[in-house]
Design a protein around this motif. Structure first.
Motif, short mmCIF file in Angstrom:
data_model
loop_
_atom_site.label_atom_id
_atom_site.label_comp_id
_atom_site.label_asym_id
_atom_site.label_seq_id
_atom_site.Cartn_x
_atom_site.Cartn_y
_atom_site.Cartn_z
N UNK A 111 -0.12 -18.74 16.28
CA UNK A 111 -0.66 -17.54 16.92
C UNK A 111 0.37 -16.41 16.89
N UNK A 112 1.61 -16.73 17.19
CA UNK A 112 2.67 -15.72 17.15
C UNK A 112 2.92 -15.24 15.73
N UNK A 113 2.95 -16.16 14.78
CA UNK A 113 3.20 -15.77 13.39
C UNK A 113 2.09 -14.87 12.86
N UNK A 114 0.85 -15.14 13.26
CA UNK A 114 -0.25 -14.27 12.87
C UNK A 114 -0.09 -12.87 13.43
N UNK A 115 0.43 -12.77 14.65
CA UNK A 115 0.67 -11.46 15.25
C UNK A 115 1.79 -10.72 14.52
N UNK A 116 2.81 -11.45 14.09
CA UNK A 116 3.89 -10.83 13.31
C UNK A 116 3.32 -10.24 12.02
N UNK A 117 2.44 -10.99 11.36
CA UNK A 117 1.81 -10.47 10.15
C UNK A 117 1.01 -9.20 10.45
N UNK A 118 0.33 -9.18 11.58
CA UNK A 118 -0.51 -8.04 11.92
C UNK A 118 0.31 -6.77 12.12
N UNK A 119 1.40 -6.86 12.88
CA UNK A 119 2.19 -5.65 13.12
C UNK A 119 2.90 -5.20 11.84
N UNK A 120 3.24 -6.15 10.96
CA UNK A 120 3.84 -5.77 9.69
C UNK A 120 2.83 -5.03 8.80
N UNK A 121 1.59 -5.50 8.79
CA UNK A 121 0.54 -4.82 8.03
C UNK A 121 0.28 -3.44 8.63
N UNK A 122 0.25 -3.36 9.94
CA UNK A 122 0.02 -2.09 10.63
C UNK A 122 1.11 -1.08 10.26
N UNK A 123 2.37 -1.52 10.31
CA UNK A 123 3.48 -0.63 9.98
C UNK A 123 3.49 -0.27 8.50
N UNK A 124 3.13 -1.23 7.64
CA UNK A 124 3.11 -0.96 6.21
C UNK A 124 2.07 0.10 5.85
N UNK A 125 0.91 0.01 6.45
CA UNK A 125 -0.13 1.02 6.20
C UNK A 125 0.30 2.38 6.75
N UNK A 126 1.01 2.35 7.84
CA UNK A 126 1.53 3.59 8.41
C UNK A 126 2.48 4.27 7.42
N UNK A 127 3.39 3.47 6.84
CA UNK A 127 4.34 4.04 5.87
C UNK A 127 3.62 4.54 4.63
N UNK A 128 2.62 3.79 4.17
CA UNK A 128 1.88 4.21 2.97
C UNK A 128 1.15 5.52 3.21
N UNK A 129 0.55 5.66 4.39
CA UNK A 129 -0.16 6.90 4.69
C UNK A 129 0.82 8.07 4.83
N UNK A 130 2.00 7.79 5.38
CA UNK A 130 3.00 8.85 5.50
C UNK A 130 3.46 9.33 4.13
N UNK A 131 3.68 8.38 3.21
CA UNK A 131 4.09 8.76 1.86
C UNK A 131 2.99 9.52 1.15
N UNK A 132 1.74 9.13 1.38
CA UNK A 132 0.62 9.84 0.75
C UNK A 132 0.54 11.27 1.25
N UNK A 133 0.77 11.46 2.54
CA UNK A 133 0.73 12.82 3.10
C UNK A 133 1.85 13.68 2.51
N UNK A 134 3.02 13.07 2.31
CA UNK A 134 4.13 13.83 1.74
C UNK A 134 3.88 14.20 0.28
N UNK A 135 3.09 13.37 -0.41
CA UNK A 135 2.85 13.62 -1.83
C UNK A 135 1.77 14.67 -2.08
N UNK A 136 1.03 15.04 -1.02
CA UNK A 136 -0.03 16.02 -1.20
C UNK A 136 0.56 17.38 -1.55
#
Length: 298
Positions: A270-295
């Motif tokens: 259960x804990x490991x699944x939550x670790x995966x979730x916050x990592x995915x959440x942060x990764x998408x955040x970084x990807x969206x930030x990079x996309x905004x900078x590339x516009x």
């Protein structure tokens, strides 16, 4: 002529007065000797109490006190990569850098969720309801169900996965697991909740246990069982093991040693699944930030 000293007769001795022992004991001052033994400070409990009183970082911390099943992974350093271990410790200690956490004490700071319209990006929101990590949340839930189902099969239970059942009102329900053996059916609904407090966890477990009570006739028809028992199987998003879960493992017929192993495994997963979730959440955040900078600029 020298004077001759006159002889003085000795005085007669005074009679010895014998005092009553009880009277003497009452009149004599009582002296009480006490040995003061210095007690060593239990700094672990003191620091834990201070931690639990913090308004933000202390949320749900008291639930993990004296929990060998929930806390076993902390001392097992070789089980998890160090970068993931650090994230797990941040989750457990409520210091993961969400917008709500980073915006404390800063008026006017945007603390809304980066990926959805929720007004507060908290750890409970990310792990519980944020649609950005819905797939990872479902994956965490399914892995826990598979572990529990596998243990039931080892004990010769027939397992139904999410059977589609309709109640008398025609509403569709899908209990996670139905174990059947010797005329007995165990309906187990697995849920993972953020550990905000003991009351919320108890309420969630009770809701899950009562959710499928109106399907008794349908479950008996599906399984042929005469006796049906309902359980809510609750696990914490940060690895909390709910005490009522022991009853389910006992009903399945697991030995005491195996129950301990399975409990630690489920808590860990259960804990490991939550670790995966916050990592995915942060990764998408970084990807969206990079996309905004590339516009290109307007």
């Amino acid at each position: 002529m020298s004077s001759v000293p006159r002889f003085k007769e000795p005085e007669a001795p005074k009679p010895l007065e014998v005092q009553d022992p009880q009277v003497a004991a009452q009149e004599a001052p009582r002296v009480v000797l006490t040995k003061v033994i210095p007690q060593p400070s239990n700094w672990k409990d003191e620091e834990h109490s201070k931690w639990a009183q913090l308004c933000c970082q202390g949320e749900g911390v008291e639930l993990f006190r004296n929990g060998p099943v929930s806390n076993g992974w902390i001392s097992n350093r070789g089980r998890l990569a160090e970068r993931l271990r650090i994230v797990a410790l941040k989750l457990r200690s409520n210091v993961y850098p969400t917008r709500k956490f980073l915006g404390r004490g800063q008026a006017g700071t945007n603390i809304g969720c980066w990926h959805c319209t929720h007004p507060r990006e908290t750890l409970g929101h990310i792990l519980g309801i944020c649609p950005a990590v819905q797939e990872a949340r479902i994956l965490r839930h399914n892995k826990l169900c598979k572990i529990l189902a596998a243990e039931g099969k080892k004990c010769e239970w027939t397992v139904f996965y999410e059977p589609h059942l309709r109640n008398a009102a025609g509403e569709l329900h899908k209990p996670d697991l139905v174990f059947v053996r010797d005329g007995t059916a165990l309906v187990v609904d697995v849920t993972v909740r953020y550990e905000g407090g003991a009351a919320s966890l108890l309420t969630a477990a009770a809701e899950k246990a009562a959710k499928y009570l109106d399907l008794n006739a349908q479950i008996q028809e599906l399984t042929g069982a005469k006796q049906v028992t309902y359980f809510g199987f609750l696990l914490g998003a940060r690895g909390k093991w709910h005490a009522d879960n022991w009853q389910v493992l006992s009903k399945l017929g697991l030995s005491n040693s195996r129950k301990e192993q399975v409990a630690r495994l489920l808590s860990w997963r259960a804990l490991l699944g939550s670790v995966d979730m916050v990592n995915i959440f942060a990764s998408r955040h970084r990807q969206e930030s990079l996309s905004d900078e590339a516009l290109p600029p307007d």
